[in-house]
Motif scaffolding. Structure first.
Motif, PDB file in Angstrom:
ATOM      1  N   LYS A  23       0.836  -1.202   0.000  1.00 51.50           N
ATOM      2  CA  LYS A  23       0.000   0.000   0.000  1.00 51.50           C
ATOM      3  C   LYS A  23       0.873   1.255   0.000  1.00 51.50           C
ATOM      4  O   LYS A  23       0.622   2.192  -0.754  1.00 51.50           O
ATOM      5  CB  LYS A  23      -0.931  -0.019   1.209  1.00 51.50           C
ATOM      6  N   ARG A  24       1.887   1.268   0.853  1.00 53.07           N
ATOM      7  CA  ARG A  24       2.797   2.424   0.908  1.00 53.07           C
ATOM      8  C   ARG A  24       3.410   2.700  -0.463  1.00 53.07           C
ATOM      9  O   ARG A  24       3.534   3.855  -0.870  1.00 53.07           O
ATOM     10  CB  ARG A  24       3.911   2.156   1.935  1.00 53.07           C
ATOM     11  N   ASP A  25       3.783   1.632  -1.174  1.00 54.42           N
ATOM     12  CA  ASP A  25       4.456   1.763  -2.464  1.00 54.42           C
ATOM     13  C   ASP A  25       3.480   1.797  -3.638  1.00 54.42           C
ATOM     14  O   ASP A  25       3.881   1.641  -4.784  1.00 54.42           O
ATOM     15  CB  ASP A  25       5.470   0.618  -2.636  1.00 54.42           C
ATOM     16  N   LYS A  26       2.208   2.023  -3.332  1.00 49.82           N
ATOM     17  CA  LYS A  26       1.159   2.178  -4.343  1.00 49.82           C
ATOM     18  C   LYS A  26       1.031   0.964  -5.270  1.00 49.82           C
ATOM     19  O   LYS A  26       0.753   1.093  -6.451  1.00 49.82           O
ATOM     20  CB  LYS A  26       1.361   3.469  -5.127  1.00 49.82           C
ATOM     21  N   ASN A  27       1.274  -0.214  -4.711  1.00 47.30           N
ATOM     22  CA  ASN A  27       1.107  -1.478  -5.430  1.00 47.30           C
ATOM     23  C   ASN A  27       1.817  -1.501  -6.774  1.00 47.30           C
ATOM     24  O   ASN A  27       1.256  -1.941  -7.790  1.00 47.30           O
ATOM     25  CB  ASN A  27      -0.379  -1.811  -5.599  1.00 47.30           C
ATOM     26  N   LYS A  28       3.078  -1.040  -6.776  1.00 54.57           N
ATOM     27  CA  LYS A  28       3.888  -1.145  -7.990  1.00 54.57           C
ATOM     28  C   LYS A  28       5.352  -1.339  -7.625  1.00 54.57           C
ATOM     29  O   LYS A  28       5.806  -0.944  -6.556  1.00 54.57           O
ATOM     30  CB  LYS A  28       3.715   0.070  -8.900  1.00 54.57           C
ATOM     31  N   CYS A  29       6.055  -1.978  -8.531  1.00 57.98           N
ATOM     32  CA  CYS A  29       7.485  -2.220  -8.350  1.00 57.98           C
ATOM     33  C   CYS A  29       8.213  -0.884  -8.364  1.00 57.98           C
ATOM     34  O   CYS A  29       8.058  -0.089  -9.297  1.00 57.98           O
ATOM     35  CB  CYS A  29       7.999  -3.120  -9.480  1.00 57.98           C
ATOM     36  N   LEU A  30       8.993  -0.627  -7.337  1.00 58.50           N
ATOM     37  CA  LEU A  30       9.715   0.638  -7.263  1.00 58.50           C
ATOM     38  C   LEU A  30      10.951   0.652  -8.150  1.00 58.50           C
ATOM     39  O   LEU A  30      11.590   1.683  -8.299  1.00 58.50           O
ATOM     40  CB  LEU A  30      10.089   0.961  -5.810  1.00 58.50           C
ATOM     41  N   SER A  31      11.241  -0.480  -8.765  1.00 60.01           N
ATOM     42  CA  SER A  31      12.375  -0.547  -9.683  1.00 60.01           C
ATOM     43  C   SER A  31      11.938  -0.296 -11.132  1.00 60.01           C
ATOM     44  O   SER A  31      12.499   0.550 -11.815  1.00 60.01           O
ATOM     45  CB  SER A  31      13.072  -1.902  -9.557  1.00 60.01           C
ATOM     46  N   CYS A  32      10.904  -1.015 -11.583  1.00 61.32           N
ATOM     47  CA  CYS A  32      10.506  -0.914 -12.995  1.00 61.32           C
ATOM     48  C   CYS A  32       9.096  -0.377 -13.203  1.00 61.32           C
ATOM     49  O   CYS A  32       8.698  -0.101 -14.325  1.00 61.32           O
ATOM     50  CB  CYS A  32      10.653  -2.265 -13.680  1.00 61.32           C
ATOM     51  N   GLY A  33       8.303  -0.269 -12.119  1.00 63.87           N
ATOM     52  CA  GLY A  33       6.944   0.247 -12.236  1.00 63.87           C
ATOM     53  C   GLY A  33       5.874  -0.799 -12.506  1.00 63.87           C
ATOM     54  O   GLY A  33       4.693  -0.473 -12.603  1.00 63.87           O
ATOM     55  N   SER A  34       6.253  -2.062 -12.627  1.00 60.69           N
ATOM     56  CA  SER A  34       5.288  -3.130 -12.894  1.00 60.69           C
ATOM     57  C   SER A  34       4.256  -3.217 -11.771  1.00 60.69           C
ATOM     58  O   SER A  34       4.547  -2.900 -10.614  1.00 60.69           O
ATOM     59  CB  SER A  34       6.022  -4.468 -13.019  1.00 60.69           C
ATOM     60  N   ILE A  35       3.065  -3.682 -12.138  1.00 58.72           N
ATOM     61  CA  ILE A  35       2.016  -3.891 -11.132  1.00 58.72           C
ATOM     62  C   ILE A  35       1.665  -5.378 -10.984  1.00 58.72           C
ATOM     63  O   ILE A  35       0.696  -5.718 -10.327  1.00 58.72           O
ATOM     64  CB  ILE A  35       0.753  -3.066 -11.457  1.00 58.72           C
ATOM     65  N   SER A  36       2.460  -6.259 -11.603  1.00 60.42           N
ATOM     66  CA  SER A  36       2.158  -7.692 -11.509  1.00 60.42           C
ATOM     67  C   SER A  36       3.263  -8.439 -10.767  1.00 60.42           C
ATOM     68  O   SER A  36       4.409  -8.009 -10.741  1.00 60.42           O
ATOM     69  CB  SER A  36       1.958  -8.296 -12.906  1.00 60.42           C
ATOM     70  N   LEU A  38       3.950  -8.852  -7.597  1.00 54.98           N
ATOM     71  CA  LEU A  38       4.654  -8.017  -6.627  1.00 54.98           C
ATOM     72  C   LEU A  38       5.084  -8.812  -5.402  1.00 54.98           C
ATOM     73  O   LEU A  38       4.366  -9.692  -4.923  1.00 54.98           O
ATOM     74  CB  LEU A  38       3.780  -6.840  -6.216  1.00 54.98           C
ATOM     75  N   GLN A  39       6.256  -8.461  -4.907  1.00 55.36           N
ATOM     76  CA  GLN A  39       6.820  -9.073  -3.711  1.00 55.36           C
ATOM     77  C   GLN A  39       7.406  -7.956  -2.848  1.00 55.36           C
ATOM     78  O   GLN A  39       7.672  -6.859  -3.338  1.00 55.36           O
ATOM     79  CB  GLN A  39       7.929 -10.055  -4.102  1.00 55.36           C
ATOM     80  N   VAL A  40       7.581  -8.250  -1.585  1.00 56.84           N
ATOM     81  CA  VAL A  40       8.236  -7.289  -0.697  1.00 56.84           C
ATOM     82  C   VAL A  40       9.614  -7.829  -0.359  1.00 56.84           C
ATOM     83  O   VAL A  40       9.761  -8.936   0.136  1.00 56.84           O
ATOM     84  CB  VAL A  40       7.395  -7.020   0.569  1.00 56.84           C
ATOM     85  N   HIS A  41      10.609  -7.029  -0.665  1.00 58.63           N
ATOM     86  CA  HIS A  41      12.016  -7.397  -0.516  1.00 58.63           C
ATOM     87  C   HIS A  41      12.611  -6.757   0.735  1.00 58.63           C
ATOM     88  O   HIS A  41      12.357  -5.584   1.015  1.00 58.63           O
ATOM     89  CB  HIS A  41      12.774  -6.921  -1.762  1.00 58.63           C
ATOM     90  N   HIS A  42      13.402  -7.536   1.465  1.00 57.64           N
ATOM     91  CA  HIS A  42      14.174  -7.012   2.598  1.00 57.64           C
ATOM     92  C   HIS A  42      15.484  -6.459   2.051  1.00 57.64           C
ATOM     93  O   HIS A  42      16.250  -7.190   1.431  1.00 57.64           O
ATOM     94  CB  HIS A  42      14.461  -8.121   3.613  1.00 57.64           C
ATOM     95  N   ARG A  43      15.736  -5.185   2.270  1.00 56.05           N
ATOM     96  CA  ARG A  43      16.945  -4.550   1.747  1.00 56.05           C
ATOM     97  C   ARG A  43      18.191  -4.961   2.522  1.00 56.05           C
ATOM     98  O   ARG A  43      19.311  -4.834   2.050  1.00 56.05           O
ATOM     99  CB  ARG A  43      16.778  -3.035   1.793  1.00 56.05           C
ATOM    100  N   VAL A  68       8.905  -4.844  -5.012  1.00 58.96           N
ATOM    101  CA  VAL A  68       9.511  -5.130  -6.313  1.00 58.96           C
ATOM    102  C   VAL A  68       8.704  -6.229  -6.989  1.00 58.96           C
ATOM    103  O   VAL A  68       8.038  -7.018  -6.327  1.00 58.96           O
ATOM    104  CB  VAL A  68      10.993  -5.566  -6.195  1.00 58.96           C
ATOM    105  N   CYS A  69       8.772  -6.283  -8.303  1.00 53.87           N
ATOM    106  CA  CYS A  69       8.137  -7.395  -9.014  1.00 53.87           C
ATOM    107  C   CYS A  69       9.065  -8.613  -8.923  1.00 53.87           C
ATOM    108  O   CYS A  69      10.236  -8.497  -8.557  1.00 53.87           O
ATOM    109  CB  CYS A  69       7.860  -7.019 -10.472  1.00 53.87           C
ATOM    110  N   SER A  70       8.533  -9.764  -9.270  1.00 56.53           N
ATOM    111  CA  SER A  70       9.331 -10.986  -9.141  1.00 56.53           C
ATOM    112  C   SER A  70      10.586 -10.940 -10.019  1.00 56.53           C
ATOM    113  O   SER A  70      11.647 -11.418  -9.606  1.00 56.53           O
ATOM    114  CB  SER A  70       8.493 -12.220  -9.474  1.00 56.53           C
ATOM    115  N   ASN A  71      10.492 -10.340 -11.208  1.00 55.30           N
ATOM    116  CA  ASN A  71      11.669 -10.247 -12.080  1.00 55.30           C
ATOM    117  C   ASN A  71      12.760  -9.370 -11.472  1.00 55.30           C
ATOM    118  O   ASN A  71      13.930  -9.746 -11.461  1.00 55.30           O
ATOM    119  CB  ASN A  71      11.284  -9.713 -13.463  1.00 55.30           C
ATOM    120  N   CYS A  72      12.387  -8.193 -10.988  1.00 56.02           N
ATOM    121  CA  CYS A  72      13.369  -7.294 -10.374  1.00 56.02           C
ATOM    122  C   CYS A  72      13.934  -7.897  -9.088  1.00 56.02           C
ATOM    123  O   CYS A  72      15.118  -7.738  -8.786  1.00 56.02           O
ATOM    124  CB  CYS A  72      12.754  -5.923 -10.102  1.00 56.02           C
ATOM    125  N   HIS A  73      13.091  -8.612  -8.345  1.00 53.54           N
ATOM    126  CA  HIS A  73      13.543  -9.249  -7.113  1.00 53.54           C
ATOM    127  C   HIS A  73      14.611 -10.302  -7.424  1.00 53.54           C
ATOM    128  O   HIS A  73      15.685 -10.324  -6.813  1.00 53.54           O
ATOM    129  CB  HIS A  73      12.348  -9.888  -6.412  1.00 53.54           C
TER     130      HIS A  73
END
Length: 87
Positions: A23-36, A38-43, A68-73
């Motif tokens: 929700k905070r990240d507006k349901n999109k990958c912060l790397s590429c902008g994808s909306i499909s 989606l996963q939450v990554h521990h930095r 992040v999306c699964s590809n970016c993750h």
């Protein structure tokens, strides 16, 4: 990933925490902008100095979690080592 960690990611506490970050990240990958996919990554990962154990996935502050999306993750894990800190 080990089985124990996989099991933690199936717990209600993680689902709730994950939803907060999505929700905070507006349901999109912060790397590429994808909306499909989606996963939450521990930095980074944290080990408690008191217990000597890793924090539970949902115990991390917001700044250590990113959508992040699964590809970016997957690509991120290939390119970068996730640091671990004793806290």
């Amino acid at each position: 990933m080990n089985d124990q960690y996989d099991n933690l990611l199936k717990m209600p506490q993680w689902y709730a925490r994950r939803e907060e970050i999505l929700k905070r990240d507006k349901n999109k990958c912060l790397s590429c902008g994808s909306i499909s996919e989606l996963q939450v990554h521990h930095r980074q990962y944290h080990i408690s100095l008191k217990t000597g154990l890793f924090l539970l996935p949902w115990e991390y502050a917001d700044r250590y979690l990113i959508t992040v999306c699964s590809n970016c993750h997957e690509e991120g894990h290939k390119r970068f080592k996730i640091p671990t800190f004793n806290i």
